[in-house]
Scaffold this motif. Structure first.
Motif, PDB file in Angstrom:
ATOM      1  N   THR A  18       0.767  -1.306  -0.167  1.00 54.97           N
ATOM      2  CA  THR A  18      -0.033  -0.412  -0.055  1.00 54.97           C
ATOM      3  C   THR A  18       0.757   1.363  -0.097  1.00 54.97           C
ATOM      4  N   ASP A  19       1.858   1.236  -0.098  1.00 54.80           N
ATOM      5  CA  ASP A  19       3.248   2.028   0.141  1.00 54.80           C
ATOM      6  C   ASP A  19       3.821   2.371  -1.369  1.00 54.80           C
ATOM      7  N   ARG A  20       3.535   3.424  -2.200  1.00 53.14           N
ATOM      8  CA  ARG A  20       3.723   3.277  -2.968  1.00 53.14           C
ATOM      9  C   ARG A  20       5.107   3.411  -3.258  1.00 53.14           C
ATOM     10  N   ALA A  21       6.080   4.193  -2.380  1.00 53.54           N
ATOM     11  CA  ALA A  21       7.582   4.501  -2.386  1.00 53.54           C
ATOM     12  C   ALA A  21       8.337   3.034  -1.575  1.00 53.54           C
ATOM     13  N   ALA A  22       7.784   2.565  -1.215  1.00 50.91           N
ATOM     14  CA  ALA A  22       8.340   1.270  -0.652  1.00 50.91           C
ATOM     15  C   ALA A  22       8.031  -0.055  -1.414  1.00 50.91           C
ATOM     16  N   CYS A  23       7.009   0.157  -2.850  1.00 48.11           N
ATOM     17  CA  CYS A  23       6.925  -0.502  -3.258  1.00 48.11           C
ATOM     18  C   CYS A  23       8.281  -0.255  -4.460  1.00 48.11           C
ATOM     19  N   VAL A  44      -8.961  -3.144   3.056  1.00 40.72           N
ATOM     20  CA  VAL A  44      -8.960  -4.345   1.901  1.00 40.72           C
ATOM     21  C   VAL A  44      -9.460  -3.618   0.451  1.00 40.72           C
ATOM     22  N   THR A  45      -9.713  -2.318   0.282  1.00 42.30           N
ATOM     23  CA  THR A  45      -9.751  -2.074  -0.959  1.00 42.30           C
ATOM     24  C   THR A  45      -8.156  -1.650  -1.434  1.00 42.30           C
ATOM     25  N   ASP A  46      -7.528  -1.018  -0.402  1.00 39.64           N
ATOM     26  CA  ASP A  46      -5.528  -0.708  -0.631  1.00 39.64           C
ATOM     27  C   ASP A  46      -5.129  -1.902  -0.817  1.00 39.64           C
ATOM     28  N   VAL A  47      -4.883  -2.363   0.199  1.00 38.16           N
ATOM     29  CA  VAL A  47      -4.055  -3.518   0.056  1.00 38.16           C
ATOM     30  C   VAL A  47      -4.697  -4.635  -1.367  1.00 38.16           C
ATOM     31  N   ASN A  48      -6.116  -4.857  -1.409  1.00 36.45           N
ATOM     32  CA  ASN A  48      -5.914  -5.780  -2.713  1.00 36.45           C
ATOM     33  C   ASN A  48      -6.058  -5.115  -3.886  1.00 36.45           C
ATOM     34  N   LEU A  49      -6.524  -3.740  -3.724  1.00 39.95           N
ATOM     35  CA  LEU A  49      -6.400  -3.388  -5.428  1.00 39.95           C
ATOM     36  C   LEU A  49      -5.029  -1.737  -5.444  1.00 39.95           C
ATOM     37  N   GLY A  97      -2.261  -1.629  -4.052  1.00 42.37           N
ATOM     38  CA  GLY A  97      -1.461  -2.771  -3.723  1.00 42.37           C
ATOM     39  C   GLY A  97      -1.122  -3.382  -5.429  1.00 42.37           C
ATOM     40  N   THR A  98      -2.205  -3.826  -6.038  1.00 39.75           N
ATOM     41  CA  THR A  98      -1.763  -4.566  -7.042  1.00 39.75           C
ATOM     42  C   THR A  98      -1.072  -2.974  -7.985  1.00 39.75           C
ATOM     43  N   LEU A  99      -2.372  -2.020  -8.342  1.00 37.16           N
ATOM     44  CA  LEU A  99      -1.574  -0.718  -8.918  1.00 37.16           C
ATOM     45  C   LEU A  99       0.246  -0.065  -8.691  1.00 37.16           C
ATOM     46  N   TYR A 100       0.363   0.014  -7.590  1.00 39.80           N
ATOM     47  CA  TYR A 100       1.416   0.185  -7.301  1.00 39.80           C
ATOM     48  C   TYR A 100       2.684  -0.488  -7.518  1.00 39.80           C
ATOM     49  N   MET A 101       2.149  -2.064  -7.240  1.00 43.77           N
ATOM     50  CA  MET A 101       3.684  -3.151  -7.373  1.00 43.77           C
ATOM     51  C   MET A 101       4.177  -3.042  -9.090  1.00 43.77           C
ATOM     52  N   SER A 102       2.702  -2.905  -9.386  1.00 42.82           N
ATOM     53  CA  SER A 102       2.808  -3.284 -10.700  1.00 42.82           C
ATOM     54  C   SER A 102       3.124  -1.568 -11.986  1.00 42.82           C
ATOM     55  N   GLN A 103       3.350  -1.039 -10.981  1.00 49.30           N
ATOM     56  CA  GLN A 103       3.624   0.979 -11.160  1.00 49.30           C
ATOM     57  C   GLN A 103       5.118   0.547 -10.910  1.00 49.30           C
ATOM     58  N   TYR A 141     -14.468  -6.619  -0.027  1.00 44.86           N
ATOM     59  CA  TYR A 141     -13.466  -7.493  -1.157  1.00 44.86           C
ATOM     60  C   TYR A 141     -14.229  -7.943  -1.985  1.00 44.86           C
ATOM     61  N   SER A 142     -14.966  -8.514  -2.536  1.00 41.01           N
ATOM     62  CA  SER A 142     -15.848  -8.134  -3.561  1.00 41.01           C
ATOM     63  C   SER A 142     -15.094  -7.252  -4.614  1.00 41.01           C
ATOM     64  N   ALA A 143     -15.536  -6.370  -3.667  1.00 39.67           N
ATOM     65  CA  ALA A 143     -15.973  -4.865  -5.179  1.00 39.67           C
ATOM     66  C   ALA A 143     -14.119  -5.098  -5.124  1.00 39.67           C
ATOM     67  N   ALA A 144     -13.370  -4.875  -4.301  1.00 42.07           N
ATOM     68  CA  ALA A 144     -11.655  -5.037  -4.364  1.00 42.07           C
ATOM     69  C   ALA A 144     -10.991  -6.043  -5.353  1.00 42.07           C
ATOM     70  N   LYS A 145     -11.288  -6.527  -5.097  1.00 43.76           N
ATOM     71  CA  LYS A 145     -11.195  -7.898  -6.054  1.00 43.76           C
ATOM     72  C   LYS A 145     -11.866  -7.735  -7.095  1.00 43.76           C
ATOM     73  N   GLY A 146     -12.674  -7.473  -7.760  1.00 42.81           N
ATOM     74  CA  GLY A 146     -13.526  -6.804  -9.344  1.00 42.81           C
ATOM     75  C   GLY A 146     -12.387  -5.920  -9.943  1.00 42.81           C
ATOM     76  N   GLY A 147     -12.191  -5.166  -8.540  1.00 42.02           N
ATOM     77  CA  GLY A 147     -11.259  -3.751  -9.178  1.00 42.02           C
ATOM     78  C   GLY A 147     -10.704  -4.318 -10.063  1.00 42.02           C
ATOM     79  N   VAL A 148     -10.030  -5.101  -9.273  1.00 42.19           N
ATOM     80  CA  VAL A 148      -8.360  -6.172  -9.973  1.00 42.19           C
ATOM     81  C   VAL A 148      -8.358  -6.475 -10.698  1.00 42.19           C
ATOM     82  N   LEU A 149      -9.594  -7.296 -11.443  1.00 45.86           N
ATOM     83  CA  LEU A 149      -9.726  -7.958 -12.538  1.00 45.86           C
ATOM     84  C   LEU A 149      -9.616  -6.790 -13.553  1.00 45.86           C
ATOM     85  N   GLY A 150     -10.584  -5.537 -13.258  1.00 44.88           N
ATOM     86  CA  GLY A 150     -10.351  -4.443 -14.392  1.00 44.88           C
ATOM     87  C   GLY A 150      -9.490  -3.739 -14.335  1.00 44.88           C
TER      88      GLY A 150
END
Ligand code: NAD
Length: 249
Positions: A63-68, A108-113, A115-121, A155-164
Motif C-alpha cells: 500500500t506504500d508506493r515508495a516502498a514498492c 481491504v481496498t488498499d491492500v488488494n487493489l 497494492g496491485t496498482l502500486y507494485m505493478s507500477q 472484498y468482492s469490490a476490491a477483487k472486481g477492481g483487480v480484474l478491471g
C-alpha cells in the motif's frame, strides 16, 4: 524447468500455508530466482531461505508506493532484472454490507487493489525496458459471483477492481511485450480466514463444489506458473478460474 533464470517477484509470499509461498516454492523448483515480499522483513527472508538458495526476502507494504519502488530497485540491483510479478498480497474481512466502515473499506481496498496498482507500477518500467514481462494478479471468485464464502462486499469490490485493472494493464502493456492476467481462486485452505472456517462448514461448502473438495495453495500456484511462463505467451487479459467448478460461467 519453465522459469529458468527468470527473476520472479511475489507479494505477500511469507505466509507459511499461503498461496504466495506455494507459488514461490513452485517457481523456485522451475529454476526461477524469487523475491519474496511481505510486511515483515524477517518473515520474508525466512520464506526466501526456506525455498532454497539464491532467493531474496524483502519487507514491502504494497500500500506504500515508495516502498514498492524501493523494493523493485533493490531486486534489480541484486538479481539484475524483473521478469515476473505476482500481485498476491491480500486481506479479507467477513463483514455484511452495513457493517463496513470507512476503515474496513480502506484496509481491504488498499491492500488488494491499490497494492496491485502500486507494485505493478514499480516493475513496469523494467519490464518495458526489457520488452518482456508477465504480471499475474490475484483476484477471487468473490469478484465474479458477488461474494465468495468468507469475504464481505468490500472484498468482492476490491477483487472486481483487480480484474478491471489487470485487463486495462493488459491492453496498455501488450505492445511493450508485457502480459497481464488474473487468477480467480475459489475457497483455498490457507490462513487468510484466520481459523474462522469450522470443519463442519468446510464439509458443507465442499458439497457445492463439483470436484468435491476445497482448494489447496498448490492448485493456485500451478495456474500462476502457467501464466508466468512461456506456456502462455499468447495469453493476456485473461482470467483463469481455480475453483473446482464452484462457479462455472
Ligand atoms: P494469506 O493470509 O496466507 O497470505 C496473504 C499474505 O499477504 C500474508 O503473508 C500477508 O502478510 C500479506 N500481506 C497482507 N497485507 C500486505 C501488505 N499490505 N503488503 C504486503 N503483504 C501483505 O492468504 P492467501 O489465502 O494465501 O491469499 C493470497 C491471495 O489470494 C490474496 O490476494 C487473497 O485475497 C487471494 N485469495 C485467496 C483465497 C482463499 O480462499 N484463500 C480465495 C481467493 C483469493
Amino acid at each position: 524447468m519453465l522459469l529458468n533464470d527468470r527473476v520472479c517477484v511475489i507479494t505477500g509470499a511469507a505466509s507459511a500455508r499461503g498461496i504466495g509461498k506455494a507459488t514461490a516454492r513452485l517457481f523456485a523448483s522451475h529454476g526461477a530466482r524469487v523475491a519474496v515480499l511481505d510486511l515483515d522483513a524477517g518473515q520474508a527472508e525466512a520464506a526466501a531461505r526456506d525455498i532454497g538458495p539464491g532467493h531474496i526476502g524483502l519487507a514491502c507494504n504494497v500500500t506504500d508506493r515508495a516502498a514498492c519502488s524501493t523494493a523493485a530497485e533493490e531486486i534489480i540491483g541484486r538479481l539484475g532484472r524483473i521478469d515476473v510479478l505476482v500481485n498476491n498480497a491480500g486481506i479479507t474481512q467477513p463483514l455484511k454490507i452495513m457493517e463496513i466502515g470507512p476503515e474496513n473499506y480502506d484496509a481491504v481496498t488498499d491492500v488488494n487493489l491499490r497494492g496491485t496498482l502500486y507494485m505493478s507500477q514499480a516493475v513496469i518500467p523494467a519490464m518495458r525496458g526489457q520488452g518482456s514481462g508477465a504480471i499475474v494478479c490475484m483476484s477471487s471468485v468473490s469478484a465474479q459471483r458477488g461474494g465468495g464464502i468468507f469475504g464481505g462486499p468490500h472484498y468482492s469490490a476490491a477483487k472486481g477492481g483487480v480484474l478491471g485493472l489487470a485487463k486495462a494493464m493488459a491492453r496498455e502493456l501488450g505492445p511493450d511485450g508485457v502480459r497481464v492476467n488474473s487468477v480467480t481462486p475459489g475457497l483455498i485452505q490457507t490462513d487468510i480466514t484466520g481459523g474462522k472456517l469450522t470443519p463442519e462448514l468446510k464439509v458443507e461448502i465442499a458439497k457445492g463444489i463439483p470436484l468435491g473438495r476445497l482448494g489447496v495453495a498448490d492448485d493456485v500456484a500451478n495456474a500462476c506458473l502457467f501464466l508466468a511462463s512461456d506456456l502462455s505467451t499468447y495469453i493476456t487479459g485473461a482470467v483463469i478460474d481455480v475453483n473446482g467448478g464452484m462457479l462455472i460461467h
